[in-house]
Design a protein around this motif. Sequence first.
Motif, mmCIF file in Angstrom:
data_model
loop_
_atom_site.group_PDB
_atom_site.id
_atom_site.type_symbol
_atom_site.label_atom_id
_atom_site.label_comp_id
_atom_site.label_asym_id
_atom_site.label_seq_id
_atom_site.Cartn_x
_atom_site.Cartn_y
_atom_site.Cartn_z
ATOM 1 N N GLY A 99 0.836 -1.196 0.000
ATOM 2 C CA GLY A 99 0.000 0.000 0.000
ATOM 3 C C GLY A 99 0.868 1.241 0.000
ATOM 4 O O GLY A 99 2.102 1.163 0.031
ATOM 5 N N ASN A 100 0.229 2.397 -0.018
ATOM 6 C CA ASN A 100 0.951 3.658 0.041
ATOM 7 C C ASN A 100 1.214 4.035 1.489
ATOM 8 O O ASN A 100 0.382 3.790 2.367
ATOM 9 N N VAL A 101 2.370 4.637 1.753
ATOM 10 C CA VAL A 101 2.741 4.980 3.123
ATOM 11 C C VAL A 101 1.715 5.911 3.767
ATOM 12 O O VAL A 101 1.524 5.889 4.989
ATOM 13 N N ASN A 102 1.021 6.713 2.968
ATOM 14 C CA ASN A 102 0.020 7.613 3.528
ATOM 15 C C ASN A 102 -1.209 6.878 4.059
ATOM 16 O O ASN A 102 -2.052 7.491 4.722
ATOM 17 N N SER A 103 -1.302 5.576 3.775
ATOM 18 C CA SER A 103 -2.376 4.784 4.376
ATOM 19 C C SER A 103 -2.272 4.793 5.897
ATOM 20 O O SER A 103 -3.261 4.572 6.597
ATOM 21 N N ILE A 104 -1.065 5.056 6.395
ATOM 22 C CA ILE A 104 -0.860 5.154 7.840
ATOM 23 C C ILE A 104 -1.757 6.229 8.442
ATOM 24 O O ILE A 104 -2.190 6.122 9.589
ATOM 25 N N THR A 105 -2.062 7.263 7.664
ATOM 26 C CA THR A 105 -2.847 8.379 8.187
ATOM 27 C C THR A 105 -4.334 8.064 8.295
ATOM 28 O O THR A 105 -5.073 8.828 8.914
#
Length: 359
Positions: A203-209
Amino acid sequence: MQNKKSITKGDNFEIKTKSSNKNLHKASKEKKDEFYTQLVDIEKELKHYKEQFRDKVVYCNCDDPFESNFFKYFAASFNALGLKKLITTSYNKSPIAGRQLHLFEIEGLKSIKPKDAEPYKIEINEVTDINNDGAINLEDVKQLLRHDKNTVTPLSGNGDFRSEECIEPLKEADIVVTNPPFSLFREYLAQLMEYDKKFLIIGNVNSITYKECFKLIKDNKMWLGASIHSGDREFRVPDDYPLNAAGFRIDSDGHKYIRVKGVRWFTNLDYEERHEDLVPYKEYTPEEYPKYDNYDAINIDKTADIPKDYNGLMGVPITFLDKYNPEQFEIIKFRKGDDDKDLIVNGKFPYFRIIIKKK
């Protein structure tokens, strides 16, 4: 002024780069986020978990079995990993689904034309040296599929991972490994948690947000994988994908590839490197580490700048999770100050911060 484009020709492909503000968010918005993971990236990540796959049922439920590098990896490594079973399914709206059917000449399915792009389910229970070449590899899998019509079956629906016929093999699976559509990442992850599955997904690292994702990370139910911590990665994209990304290439067969920034593996499979301590080297000073205007914690712009002699609350970038050791640090909260607004330092809003403290 027009954007400049540079072209560099190699022996087997053409590399093109051009300036553009288009990125992964636009791809997600347009639902053109069907990226096909390169085999080298799969191999680099999977080497950290090999023993955890022994005697397990692996399910790749967002993959055209005839094209997916996930299928190729697990099929070729079936015996080396000691798998119990490999199951893969494809989605009929996939631009490449079924196009390589003729390579396998599946017994009993020859009447289905490649252009139909029908979804399939493949189940592999055993891989032997069928072609008698002294090795067990993907060629043996091709022979297996060619001669065993019960191994490959068309799906009655469209192959959506949310459909009942795709949920049934999910129930059977021990570990799910795939690259789900980035636009459906939250929904896909929620399904994995609902069925209590082990997983390794991209996934994209911004999924963390996403609040749903961050809660799993905070509760130590999900973490970042072992092999990708920075930079970008190359993915194959459908033939009709608009090449307006920052960097792309077209190989000699006309296949399109783009480079995507901020890609990470997400997993709940443990690995040794995750428990290595981060070694801080900088010393704390109030001038270099100002506190937030609306929360009693110091702001840190880079993970490498975490001070070695500060034991209070600290706000760090989301990329801190690349180095996060749950035995060394505790995650307190995400993004918000005491006023429930985004964290502010000296009147400015830094990009999302994770509040942590040393254990």
